[in-house]
Motif scaffolding. Structure first.
Motif, PDB file in Angstrom:
ATOM      1  N   LEU A 180      29.991  -9.708  12.406  1.00 60.01           N
ATOM      2  CA  LEU A 180      28.810  -9.375  13.190  1.00 60.01           C
ATOM      3  C   LEU A 180      28.175 -10.652  13.722  1.00 60.01           C
ATOM      4  O   LEU A 180      28.229 -11.706  13.065  1.00 60.01           O
ATOM      5  CB  LEU A 180      27.774  -8.648  12.332  1.00 60.01           C
ATOM      6  CG  LEU A 180      27.945  -7.145  12.138  1.00 60.01           C
ATOM      7  CD1 LEU A 180      26.998  -6.658  11.051  1.00 60.01           C
ATOM      8  CD2 LEU A 180      27.704  -6.394  13.440  1.00 60.01           C
ATOM      9  N   ALA A 181      27.565 -10.564  14.894  1.00 57.06           N
ATOM     10  CA  ALA A 181      26.726 -11.631  15.430  1.00 57.06           C
ATOM     11  C   ALA A 181      25.309 -11.087  15.529  1.00 57.06           C
ATOM     12  O   ALA A 181      25.088 -10.002  16.075  1.00 57.06           O
ATOM     13  CB  ALA A 181      27.229 -12.074  16.803  1.00 57.06           C
ATOM     14  N   GLU A 182      24.359 -11.832  14.985  1.00 60.46           N
ATOM     15  CA  GLU A 182      22.962 -11.412  14.970  1.00 60.46           C
ATOM     16  C   GLU A 182      22.095 -12.496  15.596  1.00 60.46           C
ATOM     17  O   GLU A 182      22.378 -13.693  15.436  1.00 60.46           O
ATOM     18  CB  GLU A 182      22.488 -11.166  13.535  1.00 60.46           C
ATOM     19  CG  GLU A 182      23.296 -10.115  12.791  1.00 60.46           C
ATOM     20  CD  GLU A 182      23.025 -10.121  11.300  1.00 60.46           C
ATOM     21  OE1 GLU A 182      22.961  -9.030  10.707  1.00 60.46           O
ATOM     22  OE2 GLU A 182      22.883 -11.232  10.732  1.00 60.46           O
ATOM     23  N   VAL A 196      27.677 -15.741  22.545  1.00 63.91           N
ATOM     24  CA  VAL A 196      28.003 -14.888  21.401  1.00 63.91           C
ATOM     25  C   VAL A 196      29.496 -14.566  21.376  1.00 63.91           C
ATOM     26  O   VAL A 196      30.147 -14.667  20.321  1.00 63.91           O
ATOM     27  CB  VAL A 196      27.164 -13.600  21.439  1.00 63.91           C
ATOM     28  CG1 VAL A 196      27.615 -12.638  20.331  1.00 63.91           C
ATOM     29  CG2 VAL A 196      25.688 -13.928  21.275  1.00 63.91           C
ATOM     30  N   ALA A 197      30.063 -14.187  22.516  1.00 63.94           N
ATOM     31  CA  ALA A 197      31.494 -13.852  22.549  1.00 63.94           C
ATOM     32  C   ALA A 197      32.334 -15.068  22.173  1.00 63.94           C
ATOM     33  O   ALA A 197      33.281 -14.963  21.373  1.00 63.94           O
ATOM     34  CB  ALA A 197      31.875 -13.352  23.936  1.00 63.94           C
ATOM     35  N   LYS A 198      32.000 -16.220  22.733  1.00 61.84           N
ATOM     36  CA  LYS A 198      32.771 -17.431  22.412  1.00 61.84           C
ATOM     37  C   LYS A 198      32.627 -17.785  20.943  1.00 61.84           C
ATOM     38  O   LYS A 198      33.590 -18.205  20.290  1.00 61.84           O
ATOM     39  CB  LYS A 198      32.311 -18.589  23.287  1.00 61.84           C
ATOM     40  CG  LYS A 198      33.190 -19.824  23.158  1.00 61.84           C
ATOM     41  CD  LYS A 198      32.835 -20.880  24.192  1.00 61.84           C
ATOM     42  CE  LYS A 198      33.788 -22.071  24.105  1.00 61.84           C
ATOM     43  NZ  LYS A 198      33.471 -23.101  25.143  1.00 61.84           N
ATOM     44  N   GLY A 199      31.419 -17.582  20.388  1.00 62.20           N
ATOM     45  CA  GLY A 199      31.228 -17.850  18.973  1.00 62.20           C
ATOM     46  C   GLY A 199      32.075 -16.957  18.089  1.00 62.20           C
ATOM     47  O   GLY A 199      32.667 -17.405  17.105  1.00 62.20           O
ATOM     48  N   THR A 258      35.250 -18.079  15.742  1.00 64.38           N
ATOM     49  CA  THR A 258      35.247 -17.695  14.332  1.00 64.38           C
ATOM     50  C   THR A 258      36.590 -17.114  13.912  1.00 64.38           C
ATOM     51  O   THR A 258      37.138 -17.479  12.860  1.00 64.38           O
ATOM     52  CB  THR A 258      34.125 -16.673  14.058  1.00 64.38           C
ATOM     53  OG1 THR A 258      32.863 -17.245  14.402  1.00 64.38           O
ATOM     54  CG2 THR A 258      34.109 -16.266  12.599  1.00 64.38           C
ATOM     55  N   VAL A 259      37.148 -16.219  14.727  1.00 69.98           N
ATOM     56  CA  VAL A 259      38.424 -15.608  14.346  1.00 69.98           C
ATOM     57  C   VAL A 259      39.558 -16.625  14.432  1.00 69.98           C
ATOM     58  O   VAL A 259      40.518 -16.573  13.643  1.00 69.98           O
ATOM     59  CB  VAL A 259      38.710 -14.345  15.186  1.00 69.98           C
ATOM     60  CG1 VAL A 259      39.150 -14.672  16.598  1.00 69.98           C
ATOM     61  CG2 VAL A 259      39.751 -13.464  14.509  1.00 69.98           C
ATOM     62  N   ILE A 260      39.474 -17.582  15.359  1.00 70.89           N
ATOM     63  CA  ILE A 260      40.488 -18.634  15.438  1.00 70.89           C
ATOM     64  C   ILE A 260      40.419 -19.518  14.194  1.00 70.89           C
ATOM     65  O   ILE A 260      41.449 -19.832  13.572  1.00 70.89           O
ATOM     66  CB  ILE A 260      40.298 -19.486  16.713  1.00 70.89           C
ATOM     67  CG1 ILE A 260      40.545 -18.654  17.961  1.00 70.89           C
ATOM     68  CG2 ILE A 260      41.257 -20.682  16.697  1.00 70.89           C
ATOM     69  CD1 ILE A 260      40.093 -19.337  19.245  1.00 70.89           C
ATOM     70  N   ALA A 261      39.196 -19.931  13.824  1.00 68.80           N
ATOM     71  CA  ALA A 261      39.041 -20.772  12.633  1.00 68.80           C
ATOM     72  C   ALA A 261      39.504 -20.045  11.382  1.00 68.80           C
ATOM     73  O   ALA A 261      40.130 -20.638  10.489  1.00 68.80           O
ATOM     74  CB  ALA A 261      37.583 -21.206  12.501  1.00 68.80           C
TER      75      ALA A 261
END
Length: 378
Positions: free
Chosen positions: A258-260, A312-315, A319-322
């Motif tokens: 989630l992104a908040e 937000v999308a880039k974050g 995150t999924v790449i890391a």
């Protein structure tokens, strides 16, 4: 036993026994998920279909069981076409995905002679049309959409679809980017980190328990809002959404983020008391490999309109790449609408994704009830 919420007709023979397309000595029936030979044969057919369509096969037994297992039959129905010796030569599966949208899998053996293959294909279409009427009627609809697909360049499949009244409506780029070990440093911690007033975190979960329901509902709500105006978006209930995603063989709760917004929150964004408003969500899965490192896959990523332009999308993607890097994964895949109004592919390409192959969506809209011919008195 088929669960109560299955809206399909469960007797293929009742639909197709009198079909003009059923060859002498051939039979139609539901596959037996407890029969390892049936499951192995369906896997073989599906892999051959993929290999012919895009150049390689990726399907596994688990992918077949999603369609034919008892759990899968909560929202699905299946039919197989057997030759006089009992060998399965074609397979159809329908999925009651959401109100108004029925997914359809159409697989015919690649080595059949054209006349026989055509008959098998027509049987599958005839069966799917009747299932569309059944599920549409159960949901109280006037028209039921059948949504099926093809690999771009698979002319045999395209010819069958167009001949059965389907129309190609969309192309999808299947994209992939490699993952390097040092990309674990793209974010401070894939489990939770903050930047530019946004917090990115895994859904809350204690031990092996189901994640926090408010978090799961937040993921569902964000994705429903984010995709409202997107191509072929149909409202999917929370229960339908959760059941479907948990069926995926690659499902892992520790791949849901989630992104908040924790700072500079725009007016109108609401959240339960004591919680930051959720504005983005990413649902990932794992693609297991028998010949090398596994891969990660982005099944869904969405950001609500009020939070777009804030990274937000880039974050979420970083995150999924890391996360993939720390797990030793070889790549991260995703699917993007080739005609997306948001031009999402530009972000993906800027972050290293490249198109590996292309798939197509084909639709047909079936009237749930047949029109009644009016008699004219002379």
């Amino acid at each position: 036993m088929i669960p109560k919420d299955n809206r399909f007709q469960s007797d293929p023979d009742g639909i197709l026994a009198d079909s003009d397309h059923l060859l002498d000595g051939w039979q139609v029936a539901a596959p037996d998920p407890s029969d390892r030979f049936d499951v192995a044969r369906l896997t073989q057919l599906l892999r051959a279909h993929e290999d012919a369509g895009r150049g390689w096969a990726g399907a596994s037994v688990d992918d077949v069981l999603v369609e034919v297992s008892e759990q899968g039959l909560r929202m699905r129905e299946n039919v197989v076409v057997r030759d006089p010796e009992g060998t399965i030569r074609a397979w159809g599966s329908v999925h009651d995905r959401a109100a108004g949208r029925m997914m359809f899998v159409h697989v015919v053996e690649r080595d059949l002679e054209d006349k026989i293959a055509d008959s098998c294909s027509r049987l599958l279409f005839e069966w799917a049309e009747e299932q569309a009427r059944a599920v549409g009627a159960a949901r109280g609809l006037e028209t039921q959409q059948i949504d099926t697909g093809a690999f771009a360049g698979d002319q045999r499949q395209a010819d069958w679809l167009s001949g059965a009244g389907f129309r190609k409506v969309r192309s999808w780029w299947q994209m992939k980017r490699p993952v390097e070990p040092d990309e674990i440093s793209l974010v401070p911690d894939p489990d939770e980190w903050e930047a530019r007033g946004a917090r990115f975190r895994l859904v809350d979960r204690e031990g092996g328990a189901l994640p926090d329901e408010e978090d799961l509902r937040a993921v569902h709500d964000v994705l429903e809002q984010a995709f409202t105006d997107h191509f072929n978006s149909f409202e999917e209930t929370y229960a339908e959404f959760l059941h479907r995603l948990r069926e995926d063989p690659g499902h892992r709760w520790n791949h849901w983020w989630l992104a908040e917004l924790v700072d500079d929150v725009p007016e109108g964004l609401e959240a339960p008391a004591g919680r930051a408003p959720a504005v983005g969500a990413l649902v990932g899965t794992v693609s297991e490999s028998s010949s090398g490192p596994d891969a990660s896959y982005v099944s869904y990523i969405g950001v609500v309109d009020a939070a777009r332009g804030r990274g937000v999308a880039k974050g979420l993607l970083n995150t999924v790449i890391a996360d993939a890097a720390r797990r030793g994964r070889r790549s991260v895949g995703l699917e993007v609408d080739a005609d997306s109004s948001t031009h999402a592919h530009r972000l993906y390409e800027s972050m290293g994704w490249r198109t590996k192959y292309v798939t197509e969506s084909w639709h047909r809209h079936v009237p749930v009830t047949e029109p009644v011919e009016e008699s004219v008195d002379e």
